[in-house]
Design a protein around this motif. Structure first.
Motif, short mmCIF file in Angstrom:
data_model
loop_
_atom_site.label_atom_id
_atom_site.label_comp_id
_atom_site.label_asym_id
_atom_site.label_seq_id
_atom_site.Cartn_x
_atom_site.Cartn_y
_atom_site.Cartn_z
N UNK A 145 0.81 -1.24 0.00
CA UNK A 145 0.00 0.00 0.00
C UNK A 145 0.83 1.28 0.00
N UNK A 146 1.95 1.29 -0.67
CA UNK A 146 2.78 2.48 -0.70
C UNK A 146 2.68 3.02 -2.11
N UNK A 147 1.53 3.54 -2.45
CA UNK A 147 1.18 3.57 -3.86
C UNK A 147 1.96 4.55 -4.72
N UNK A 148 2.18 5.76 -4.23
CA UNK A 148 2.75 6.75 -5.12
C UNK A 148 4.18 6.40 -5.52
N UNK B 154 -2.90 -0.03 -8.79
CA UNK B 154 -2.43 0.13 -7.42
C UNK B 154 -3.50 0.78 -6.57
N UNK B 155 -4.20 1.73 -7.18
CA UNK B 155 -5.25 2.44 -6.46
C UNK B 155 -6.37 1.49 -6.07
N UNK C 102 -0.98 2.78 -12.11
CA UNK C 102 -1.54 3.61 -11.05
C UNK C 102 -2.96 3.20 -10.72
N UNK D 7 4.39 3.27 -7.76
CA UNK D 7 4.15 3.47 -9.19
C UNK D 7 5.41 3.95 -9.87
#
Lengths: 764, 764
Positions: free
Chosen positions: A519-522, A545-546, A542, A525
């Motif tokens: 959950x470390x999305x930014x 992941x979102x 993205x 990506x």
């Protein structure tokens, strides 16, 4: 004069709120529980203590001096990047060498016994070899430095957030971590080496920036200006970024990782330095690996992990809802971790569990390779249909049974795919072995790049399930290990399994699995985009992941957050809980507060500091003009560490005359003691000295941030988080101290199923 | 009760410091000067006013409500990205169409007159066509919306920093900007369209997020929650990022741009939304452009600018010290701007200058193309030696004299290079025309990708010098224009000129020129890396940009900063000047302060607000219990805008009884008036009403941040910058108001040649 003993937040005798009773009734029932908040973790001071000494020093400094400092910061960041790159390079080479030897031994053994029928001996050899590697790593971790276990990312997140995790940035931790990760990867566990790289970068940064090693008792007398929490945090951010950068060849991703996890106040210059460290790190790794591989100057190895380069067009976006599986991973791992905390807390047991996992992993792999017997012909023909460039530079060095199935004719890059021949006839290869008997990175690359039809669905399905189970079991073992690559591998295998052969789907599945778990999305990506060297997939990645994050969040938090919670760390998230506007500083603060007078009796200071039941670290200083029993007006804030240095140097008013010949206490004395201030018990204060007075004026922070009692929790939170505070003084409208807000007071509140919940505080 | 009129910081009669005398002696001498700080710019409130109304609303909201808000934010960001992408698409298509028609007309004319010998007619036609385009754009900008001139980046930087530039995010500005940039690019000026894209994105964001258009008098009754400065800023960040993303196809670069320029407090969720907007924007542009080009689904056009893809290996890093030239650009442009401010301030003059530049540009180009006569044979042979993939998708659509010299055989991408035939025999092309008679992007691509030997040194040298001069002259004209692409073009031409034909050198030269001019290094690196689609060049590009920045900073600031300074905008940089520890809040603050009582007479409020000499926007509210003449204890802070709404709704204590039937004033009333609050003059207060009382308790912010007088300037600065404050109340140790720190008080100090300098405040 008035002396009010500040109540510990644990010591709940005089708390008024009725909920607290519930807390008290069951403090020891469940030793580790996500409803608890541990009080054993201290905070870091990310707000400068601008006392007179500091201001004097700053004022003495010329404009040129500040410029020199800035240049020094850059030099340090360069150094951090360089050393982190070197460490990554070392880990990489060591793992490849060890894995190579292991493979060679097992393969010779299998060849020898296949005809004789004693394959169980091969299995035992394999399991023993793996267990031996894992045992070495696990022994080191369990007995020498338990903090080196796991990926290290949760710990670094906490450090950057402002929580002092003991021993997390020590040299010893670094050594054990590096050794541990080499052993666990070489031992065939379902782990990756990226988390440990990030941790290593952070340790390097914390060490280099201080210009000395407390462990080695060596002080280089440089970089003394940086010996405080604020500056150290900035360098640790750079180190973590350099670690990400070395692990993935993703400098921008590294910067974003650091910012996502660490920075509260964004500063352009700082970011730029972090970026510099990342770049240097990638470059160093690149440079030395190409020398090692005999191709100096080619710089084709931007990171430890390289998924190869994807060139095909994206014509359809396919989103797989993979958050559920990520959540499953986290839930199982969560229960497993609870189990471990309760029952497997002795080091010997931990080492044995690690060895067991290694043996089971080896057995499962062996059995599956043996029984699946999924032999595929090696074909030169299907390379034409498959327009992906692949460069798996590392493998070129291994003396493995390499089958170069695919080499683009007119390219300067060398393209290999490993197909293992185990149990198969010549001209064929074993696809299960290919999936299993490789380090995880290599398997990911193989899944991404092998031509369609390489794997049959049963093989893949069994592999995926087995690997999923092993990965869940492995994460949280007492070994140094990362969860990044295993997640990608599971995801890629699922992607293959569903028969969709576009690499975009593979990549998004992999990303989704990882996103579901971590959950470390930014930054994730960006890291994935950089690692694939292609921005085209940015948007689908993205979206995936979102989705994974949203779906996963519905069930359970991210893996790192789960582990942070299980440790009961007082971690401050980005914002206060949304429904916390009901609360004000008055409800949140600890009260009453132990205050000191501007000129205070040494005896009282020693007594307060020695009081083990209230282990306070910050004390408001009040003006001692008040006659009646009212609380005094705030005039400063002093830290335990500062008081201890003062006591150690016996800076008493009565000695001022005799001290005329002595030199005045300087900032240097505080810096020399940083960061391991002696405990109060080690400082001897005689009965005579107890009657002396100490003038705190010069050493306290005369302008601590204060808030009135009516301030809402989100407002307090924002101030706290944006400025990186450790103590926030709450005052009434006469500027009298009425309370103190610390990290624990804020971290207590979180959003649960039924709205705002309050965590219980415990000394565990 | 006491009434103290707060002195304006301009009104210097009672200031003590001796330097101020100098200020007063020459306030009007130099109307625009970088030593001045303008007082005409208001600040934005990036700190929430947490008054009772707000708290009540927040407390009423359930956890679900907050979740809905969050989803709404995402939807808005998606919308912003989508609309920004559409606008980018529109600009792109319009420019290509117009430029195509122009080229066709001129070329036919040249062909007609080359034989007849009347080439001057062609020249005139060209100049007239260009001037006509530029005139249209310039007329619109000069007469309808002067704020739409230039790139818009300085304005957006200021907005995100917290300075309210009038009319900068209005719909009208957007329309004029888009029209202007189409005209100026089609008119052949030495400009790019990236700056305007960033500005457009910001306007779109500011409009969409408010759910209404004040200009069109249309209120959709949605997104009302977001009608305040804090929320608006977040969306504008997203819009600017979407603009960068659409202009360069660089979503990560967009995010970093926004953060570099705008964010003070870094928040993961916000960043994630910004990233989402960027991604959507690139995707939208991509999608519609591919439909327009008849290749739907191919998505090969990630941004307006695409330098093509570089594939070659980097074997040597070559750093050119190009900062000097960037600084030269800025210095010349600086003097030119000063000249313009002094003498060319009438709109007609501005339009005429713009037309003059257009005509001169056309003439210079024409003369150079004519006299250089640098015809090169079109060769099919040298394509083999040149391993660069090029895709200049845009050109495929133009009905130009395209010579497809290079098309890779087995690729799905279409590769074109434009070689213009003007004045050359068939089978040859005019290299000067190739460099000059294209839109700047195309020229950059041509310089990056044309095979070695395409240009001879004299051609390139003359071109570079001429283009440099034209670009300097052009930036600052009353047209919508960006400086990004021209800088890259000059840099690439220099790179070519020095005979080093590796594309890496070209790219670094281009980056250095741009870095020398703009100095926005971090996001710049990422943008360039993303635009080239290759991370390999990241490190050299970063080194070059850094060098360019350091060298350039030695001479003059970045172009945007120069323009911000020339506008005398009170811009707050990242940190307080390093040598400012000498100063404390006491010296910095404005004092005495106009305070209001908790229950204040309407007459006094109206008088204070109407006082034009002191145009204050924030007023501390003090408790009215004080008997003697002492300043009162702080109990809140109220804004001019809030008072105006209160006056408008006649919220008087005396009316409270009659208001029982009336509805209570709600947050909605404040939001409806936002952001264009009526001036005090438009509110009529009768003589009777002047005697009424107004209770401010419910509407003031009861917990403004305060600091004691001894707080050092860097500490005040950090608090101000990290929390995005507009007013910071300075109190004594009794919590009595003694001063107020605003943006102007902090922006006044900056580091000059001889240490700390104080800027003069002026009403201009």
């Amino acid at each position: 004069m008035f002396h009010i003993g500040r109540l510990s937040t644990v010591d709940l005798e005089e708390e008024i709120t009725p909920e607290e009773d519930i807390v008290r009734s069951r403090p020891k029932e469940i030793p580790h529980n996500e409803k608890l908040l541990s009080l054993k973790f201290e905070s870091l001071d990310y707000d400068n203590s601008e006392n007179q000494l500091f201001l004097e020093e700053e004022r003495r400094m010329s404009h040129m001096g500040f410029r020199c400092l800035e240049i020094t910061r850059w030099v340090i960041c360069g150094l951090i990047g360089f050393l982190t790159g070197l460490i990554a390079c070392m880990i990489d080479i060591a793992v490849e060498k060890l894995a190579g030897y292991k493979y060679l031994a097992v393969k010779q053994n299998i060849e020898k016994y296949t005809e004789l029928g004693g394959l169980s001996i091969s299995l035992i050899l394999w399991a023993v070899l793996n267990s031996a590697f894992v045992m070495l790593g696990s022994l080191a971790v369990a007995f020498l430095e338990p903090i080196a276990a796991g990926s290290g990312i949760p710990q670094i997140k906490c450090f950057l957030n402002g929580v002092k995790i003991p021993r997390v940035v020590r040299l010893k931790t670094l050594v054990i971590k590096v050794f541990g990760v080499i052993c666990s990867v070489a031992g065939g566990l379902a782990v990756g080496k990226e988390g440990p790289m990030i941790h290593s970068g952070a340790v390097v940064a914390a060490g280099v920036s201080q210009g000395r090693s407390t462990s080695l008792k060596k002080d280089f007398k440089i970089f003394e200006y940086f010996r405080r929490d604020t500056e150290k945090r900035d360098f640790v951010s750079a180190g973590a970024a350099a670690g990400v950068s070395a692990a993935f060849g993703a400098p921008v991703g590294g910067v974003l990782f650091s910012l996502e996890e660490g920075a509260s106040f964004w500063n352009q210059l700082l970011t730029w330095r972090i970026f510099f460290a990342s770049m240097v790190s990638t470059f160093t790794l690149n440079f030395f690996l190409s020398i090692y591989h005999g191709k100096p100057g080619q710089l084709s190895s931007p990171g430890l992990i390289n998924f190869g380069r994807f060139d095909s067009d994206v014509s359809s976006v396919f989103i797989v809802f993979r958050g559920v599986l990520g959540a499953l991973f986290n839930i199982i791992n969560y229960w497993l971790t609870i189990f471990r905390i309760r029952y497997i807390h002795r080091p010997c047991l931990q080492v044995m569990e690690a060895m067991l996992v290694a043996a089971v992993t080896a057995t499962v792999s062996f059995a599956m390779i043996y029984f699946s017997n999924d032999c595929q012909p090696l074909g030169q023909d299907n390379t034409e249909e498959y327009p992906l460039q692949v460069f798996i530079y590392l493998l070129a060095e291994l003396n493995l049974d390499l089958n170069i199935v695919y080499e683009m004719p007119n390219r300067s890059v060398i393209c290999y795919i490993v197909h293992l021949q185990l149990f198969c006839a010549d001209g064929e290869y074993n696809s299960m072995a290919t999936a299993f008997f490789n380090t995880p990175e290599r398997s990911v690359r193989s899944l991404f790049h092998n031509p369609p039809g390489t794997y049959n669905p049963v093989t893949l399905g069994v592999f995926t399930l087995a690997y999923f189970a092993l990965a869940v079991w492995t994460y949280g073992l007492t070994v140094s290990a990362g969860v990044f690559i295993p997640s990608l591998l599971i995801g890629a295998a699922w992607g293959r399994l569903f028969g969709i052969l576009l690499c975009i789907v593979l990549l998004t599945c992999a990303a989704a699995q990882l996103g579901g778990i971590v959950r470390m999305t930014l930054s994730l990506t960006v890291i994935l985009v950089e690692a694939t060297g292609n921005v085209t997939y940015g948007f689908p990645i993205m979206l995936v992941l979102m989705t994974a994050k949203i779906v996963g969040d519905y069930f359970i938090e991210g893996l790192y957050d789960v582990h942070i919670k299980l440790q009961s760390v007082p971690f401050l998230h980005w914002d206060a809980p949304p429904t916390s506007h009901w609360l004000t500083a008055r409800e949140v603060m600890s009260s009453p507060v132990t205050c000191f007078n501007r000129v205070e009796k040494v005896g009282r200071i020693v007594d307060v500091l020695s009081n083990t039941s209230t282990n306070h670290n910050g004390f408001p200083v009040v003006s001692d003009t008040t006659e009646n029993d009212e609380p005094g007006k705030i005039c400063g804030l002093i830290l335990r560490s500062q008081l201890i240095v003062l006591l150690k140097h016996k800076v008493f008013v009565e000695r001022a005359s005799s001290r005329l010949s002595q030199r005045k206490l300087q900032l240097k004395d505080f810096r020399d003691a940083y960061p391991r201030f002696p405990p109060i018990q080690s400082i001897h204060v005689s009965q005579d000295e107890r009657e002396c007075m100490m003038d705190l004026t010069e050493f306290m922070n005369p302008t601590p941030y204060t808030v009135p009692q009516e301030t809402s929790l989100p407002r307090v939170f924002k101030l706290f988080r944006a400025l990186g505070l450790r103590h926030l003084v709450v005052v009434d409208n006469e500027n009298r101290v009425v309370g103190l807000v610390t990290r624990k007071d804020l971290a207590r509140y979180h959003v649960g199923k039924d709205g705002l919940e309050e965590l219980h505080l415990a000394q565990t």
